[in-house]
Design a protein around this motif. Structure first.
Motif, PDB file in Angstrom:
ATOM      1  N   ILE A 159       0.838  -1.207   0.000  1.00 26.18           N
ATOM      2  CA  ILE A 159       0.000   0.000   0.000  1.00 26.18           C
ATOM      3  C   ILE A 159       0.865   1.247   0.000  1.00 26.18           C
ATOM      4  O   ILE A 159       0.599   2.208  -0.721  1.00 26.18           O
ATOM      5  N   MET A 160       1.900   1.190   0.802  1.00 25.31           N
ATOM      6  CA  MET A 160       2.835   2.325   0.857  1.00 25.31           C
ATOM      7  C   MET A 160       3.364   2.655  -0.536  1.00 25.31           C
ATOM      8  O   MET A 160       3.511   3.820  -0.900  1.00 25.31           O
ATOM      9  N   ASN A 161       3.628   1.610  -1.292  1.00 27.32           N
ATOM     10  CA  ASN A 161       4.079   1.806  -2.673  1.00 27.32           C
ATOM     11  C   ASN A 161       2.956   2.281  -3.575  1.00 27.32           C
ATOM     12  O   ASN A 161       3.184   3.021  -4.534  1.00 27.32           O
ATOM     13  N   GLN A 162       1.733   1.817  -3.295  1.00 32.96           N
ATOM     14  CA  GLN A 162       0.669   1.979  -4.275  1.00 32.96           C
ATOM     15  C   GLN A 162      -0.152   3.254  -4.099  1.00 32.96           C
ATOM     16  O   GLN A 162      -0.657   3.801  -5.083  1.00 32.96           O
ATOM     17  N   VAL A 163      -0.274   3.692  -2.869  1.00 29.06           N
ATOM     18  CA  VAL A 163      -1.113   4.878  -2.644  1.00 29.06           C
ATOM     19  C   VAL A 163      -0.676   6.047  -3.536  1.00 29.06           C
ATOM     20  O   VAL A 163      -1.512   6.653  -4.223  1.00 29.06           O
ATOM     21  N   PRO A 164       0.631   6.337  -3.565  1.00 28.57           N
ATOM     22  CA  PRO A 164       1.031   7.463  -4.439  1.00 28.57           C
ATOM     23  C   PRO A 164       0.736   7.172  -5.918  1.00 28.57           C
ATOM     24  O   PRO A 164       0.524   8.113  -6.694  1.00 28.57           O
ATOM     25  N   LEU A 165       0.700   5.903  -6.288  1.00 20.13           N
ATOM     26  CA  LEU A 165       0.488   5.563  -7.702  1.00 20.13           C
ATOM     27  C   LEU A 165      -0.947   5.862  -8.153  1.00 20.13           C
ATOM     28  O   LEU A 165      -1.235   5.828  -9.346  1.00 20.13           O
ATOM     29  N   GLN A 166      -1.832   6.138  -7.198  1.00 18.54           N
ATOM     30  CA  GLN A 166      -3.169   6.585  -7.601  1.00 18.54           C
ATOM     31  C   GLN A 166      -3.076   7.910  -8.356  1.00 18.54           C
ATOM     32  O   GLN A 166      -3.985   8.280  -9.082  1.00 18.54           O
ATOM     33  N   ARG A 167      -1.941   8.613  -8.153  1.00 22.75           N
ATOM     34  CA  ARG A 167      -1.744   9.890  -8.842  1.00 22.75           C
ATOM     35  C   ARG A 167      -0.768   9.751 -10.001  1.00 22.75           C
ATOM     36  O   ARG A 167      -0.260  10.741 -10.516  1.00 22.75           O
ATOM     37  N   THR A 168      -0.495   8.511 -10.420  1.00 23.64           N
ATOM     38  CA  THR A 168       0.472   8.325 -11.495  1.00 23.64           C
ATOM     39  C   THR A 168      -0.057   8.922 -12.797  1.00 23.64           C
ATOM     40  O   THR A 168      -1.258   9.135 -12.958  1.00 23.64           O
ATOM     41  N   SER A 169       0.823   9.178 -13.737  1.00 22.54           N
ATOM     42  CA  SER A 169       0.429   9.948 -14.932  1.00 22.54           C
ATOM     43  C   SER A 169      -0.394   9.135 -15.924  1.00 22.54           C
ATOM     44  O   SER A 169      -1.143   9.707 -16.714  1.00 22.54           O
ATOM     45  N   PHE A 170      -0.272   7.804 -15.899  1.00 22.58           N
ATOM     46  CA  PHE A 170      -1.001   7.024 -16.897  1.00 22.58           C
ATOM     47  C   PHE A 170      -2.406   6.705 -16.375  1.00 22.58           C
ATOM     48  O   PHE A 170      -2.561   6.010 -15.363  1.00 22.58           O
ATOM     49  N   GLY A 171      -3.396   7.184 -17.066  1.00 17.32           N
ATOM     50  CA  GLY A 171      -4.783   7.129 -16.596  1.00 17.32           C
ATOM     51  C   GLY A 171      -5.266   5.750 -16.173  1.00 17.32           C
ATOM     52  O   GLY A 171      -5.713   5.568 -15.039  1.00 17.32           O
ATOM     53  N   PRO A 172      -5.192   4.744 -17.063  1.00 15.16           N
ATOM     54  CA  PRO A 172      -5.715   3.416 -16.695  1.00 15.16           C
ATOM     55  C   PRO A 172      -5.022   2.836 -15.469  1.00 15.16           C
ATOM     56  O   PRO A 172      -5.659   2.173 -14.649  1.00 15.16           O
ATOM     57  N   TYR A 173      -3.734   3.104 -15.347  1.00 19.19           N
ATOM     58  CA  TYR A 173      -2.979   2.586 -14.201  1.00 19.19           C
ATOM     59  C   TYR A 173      -3.454   3.288 -12.925  1.00 19.19           C
ATOM     60  O   TYR A 173      -3.728   2.650 -11.913  1.00 19.19           O
TER      61      TYR A 173
END
Lengths: 253, 311, 253, 311
Positions: free
Chosen positions: D130-144
């Motif tokens: 989760i620690m890794n993934q929470v910030p990835l909710q704001r990642t630049s690629f939309g589907p991801y």
């Protein structure tokens, strides 16, 4: 670590190896490729269970907590086992079973031979009784490894695959740790690392005859003999092995 | 016919027939069927007991059970050896077992469900087997009779071990006692079936008895088994699952209920609880082991060639 | 047999079927042929375990001996189980797993539908909750049986083999015995035999679409639902299922 | 280069990149690798927990664990879906997983040895994920980014469930307590490894951060994880297996020992305790399932043909 604890650990290692391998081999019952092998595998399993009774019996005696060999075998959970990772590995095909057996046997003869000189006469005694069986085992398993390695193309491939798969579990048998150091210092058991050169020579000779190539990588998995990290396979084995004792505590059989 | 009469005379005189002796084709065939079936029974018989080796409750029990199953494989070897002297190879017989042309004892199509079954199998199944086999030590075919001598010795050992398990269970905790009774309940009638249907319904019996391939009638042996076993059950404090069981002073033996022969024929037809599992297990062992057998042969050939080349 | 005992037996039969089948299906975890099937199988297992909690929960309540659903699931030995032989059968390949599921589902929907009219409102309630899941299960398993039966030559062969193998275990689900008679008389549950005609019709329709031939032999193995003679497979399943409760008695999880 | 600059500008402005938008080849490749690896981790991640489904101690625990593993398969589906929008099929990615060209998270190469491991995996492994993934909710690629939103919600639920198991164990019998400590001992350092080596040693980090494929440095996240987890361990009454662990007032976080990076690279190379078992299990599932996938396709084709024919 005091001497008593170290001796107990050492004896559990010896006994858990034979217990776990004996159990694995006994899983073959009625399923071997030829009838003679059914008999031979049962024989190996029987010898190993018999040795287990001696090693774990002595372990329980050294511990002095009123436990028996059966208590140790049937009532410890996986983390208290001290079997090497090699013997926990599943049977796989007959080739894998045999290769596991051969690698174990070759180490086993070496360690038992050395243990016959143990400063502890009880250890020397068990070793003397066991080494005859182990010598017979290695003779048989080496012979079969050679015949199957140098058999058909298929059998050669299977035996090489078995060797490749099991090789990373061989090194652990020769690891030294504080328990081994304490045993060596007390003259009870040899340092495992000291056995490797001779064993390697034997293994090399057998594999050459078997036309099999020993992997160059010396990487070795660890965690079985210390109990720190067994394989997932051991826990599944214990669900079977210990079922009755767990389900009917206190019963006599 | 003269040959036949001479052959029968030898048998009547108690002589042993040996493999190189002349023998009627029917004698040979019946023997192959009987010895082969017996051998197969030893082999398949490893499975129900093998089922508990990995769950044996103590190291000693595990060792005893392993040794027993090993003995059974050994018996298989003797018996295949005896049958081979009649001109059929072990591999041929194995193929016939695996594709269903030859049978094995139906008792091994019953499952072993608790540890007490290891006791019941030893006590009842080996007990019944011995009852069948002891007279066969005097059978007319030499190799078979000699195999039987060795086998009987070990079987009676097995039976005692089985009874010993039953004693431990019957004298143990309430759960163990219940387990023991449950095992007897399940194995009693299948054990009675091991002697085969009543001889009046059996086709081959008369000829086999004349040839001393079969030494007693099925009903004689079954009666003997019941008479021997019922007091043992009483000793164990267990109840034989037969309401009609009663001592018959007049005949000096027990009256007892017949097993369900419809079930017997169902099992024979392949509908026993474990027929499919047992044959699957044996077929899998045989198929999975093919590469090993091939390799051992190939190695032996290479080796032989090399020795020839080196000469 | 008194009514309470009969009801307890009946509820154990319902709950043990879902428990044992749920366990079998859960063995597939992470090993299905496609990811969507991993999800679907987990879903079926989940539904079945949930139903088990209801059936065995009610069984324990009816028994009134202070046991819980978990006690019944985790602390009975094989002879006290009342699961039908069908659900104890090993997974085999995916086709065998599916065929077992379909045969069970088709029976399950029929019995649950009838149980919605049970005179015991607690039974009717569990049935009403379960039947929706069971309907969904049978829709899915029938669809897959059809697609795999009428797929490739290989899949057809595997599905026919699965049907041939499992067919002798189907009849037991429709056996009547004194427990069933007591349940029928009390209006708690239908006589199993009364369900057969309709279920057979459904099965015939699905197998026709699947291009599979239903074996002519009506022989049926017995002994699971009465507990008289289970398969050898069940005991091995219990060594896993009950391991922790047996190894650590009295612990809370 | 103008295109590149425009692309970077969009990202800097916080816009989402969508599948049909132009994107640099490196961006696409890095994303495929990262999303694919993440998807594979969900799939392989079923195995260590699946290992205990058949041994779960209660019906409720079994259901919770099943649901969790099912969620993981679901996450795999979302992520493969996101990766597929980049022009690589699920089957291609699967083949690359199975032959070792693509990786999965090394943590799943550690064995689960006791029931407490189900707690430790939820608490520590999902916690680190989760620690890794929470910030990835704001990642630049939309589907991801959108897949991550769904996944994070479920993961935090899983983490709570894991912690709940640990609480039960740590507050249970002495044996359970020991089991809990043992699990923490084995999973602590592998969990720390999940953030990857220090960024100074990481090749791709700078570019990935510029592209907002990676949002934080490995060391930042690891520190955050330790700071969050240590008080939880204390709450459980368990000891983090790190003698050097100490609160550092100045930096407002814990000082802690680095994991054994030699071990990390060994595991990455394939020498983890379970690499071989995991890939064998996945390969077997794939190979054994081939006939099913083929049949489903064949049926669909037949069916389509029949419909055409019927028109």
């Amino acid at each position: 670590m005091d001497q008593q604890t170290a001796t107990f650990e050492f004896l559990c290692r010896m006994g858990d190896n034979t217990l776990v391998l004996g159990h694995r081999v006994s899983e073959w019952c009625g399923k071997a490729p030829v009838l003679e092998e059914d008999i031979a595998l049962a024989n190996v399993a029987l010898d190993l269970i018999g040795q287990t009774q001696m090693w774990l019996g002595l372990a329980a005696e050294v511990e002095g907590a009123g436990r028996t060999a059966d208590d140790l075998a049937m009532l410890r959970d996986v983390w208290d086992f001290r079997s090497a990772l090699l013997v926990e590995q599943p049977n796989g095909d007959f080739g894998q079973t045999l290769m596991r057996q051969y690698l174990f046997d070759q180490w086993h003869v070496a360690v038992l031979t050395a243990l016959m000189e143990s400063a502890d006469p009880r250890v020397a005694d068990i070793a003397a009784k066991s080494v005859k069986e182990a010598r017979y085992h290695v003779e048989r398993s080496a012979d079969l490894v050679i015949r199957l390695g140098d058999g058909t193309e298929e059998s050669h491939g299977r035996m090489q695959a078995a060797l490749d798969k099991l090789w990373p579990f061989f090194g652990e048998l020769f690891d030294d740790d504080p328990v081994d150091a304490a045993m060596a210092e007390a003259g009870i058991a040899p340092l495992p690392s000291g056995l490797r050169a001779d064993v390697d020579q034997e293994v090399a000779a057998v594999m050459a005859q078997a036309t099999l190539v020993i992997p160059a990588d010396r990487f070795a998995h660890r965690g079985g003999k210390t109990g720190i990290r067994h394989s997932e396979h051991l826990g599944h084995m214990l669900t079977q092995m210990q079922w009755l004792q767990r389900a009917y505590p206190g019963a006599t059989w | 016919p003269a040959k036949l009469a001479a052959f029968q005379a030898r048998i009547d005189a108690g002589e042993k027939v040996e493999p190189k002796d002349w023998m009627p084709e029917g004698y040979r065939k019946t023997l192959i069927r009987q010895i082969g079936q017996h051998a197969h029974s030893e082999i398949v018989g490893q499975l129900p007991e093998g089922n508990w080796i990995t769950r044996a409750p103590t190291l000693e029990r595990k060792a005893i059970l392993l040794a027993k199953v090993q003995d059974e494989a050994g018996h298989g070897l003797y018996l295949y050896g005896a049958a081979e002297t009649l001109g059929v190879s072990r591999d041929e017989m194995t193929e016939m077992l695996l594709d269903g042309r030859m049978k094995y004892s139906s008792i091994f199509n019953y499952p072993t469900l608790t540890w007490a079954d290891m006791g019941a199998v030893g006590w009842l199944v080996d007990g019944a087997a011995i009852m069948n086999q002891v007279p066969l030590q005097r059978t007319s075919f030499g190799p078979y009779a000699r195999a039987m001598v060795r086998i009987c010795k070990e079987e009676s050992f097995h039976q005692r071990q089985g009874f010993d398990i039953m004693m431990k269970m019957a004298g143990g905790t309430p759960a163990q006692r219940r387990m023991a009774q449950n095992a007897l309940d399940r194995f009693w009638f299948p054990a009675l079936m091991m002697f085969g249907p009543s001889d009046k319904d059996s086709v081959h019996s008369a000829q086999s008895m004349a040839w001393k391939i079969k030494m007693n009638t099925n009903d004689e042996l079954r009666q003997k088994f019941v008479d021997q076993t019922v007091p043992q059950a009483e000793y164990l404090g267990l109840t034989v699952p037969d309401d009609t069981l009663a001592w018959n002073e007049a005949k000096g033996g027990y009256d007892f209920a017949e097993p369900d022969w419809a079930e017997f024929f169902d099992v024979l037809k392949g509908n026993g609880p474990c027929n499919v599992d047992r044959l699957e297990a044996r077929n899998k062992a045989w198929d999975d082991g093919a590469w090993v057998r091939d390799a051992l042969m190939a190695h032996a050939e290479k080796h032989a060639n090399r020795e020839v080349a080196a000469e």
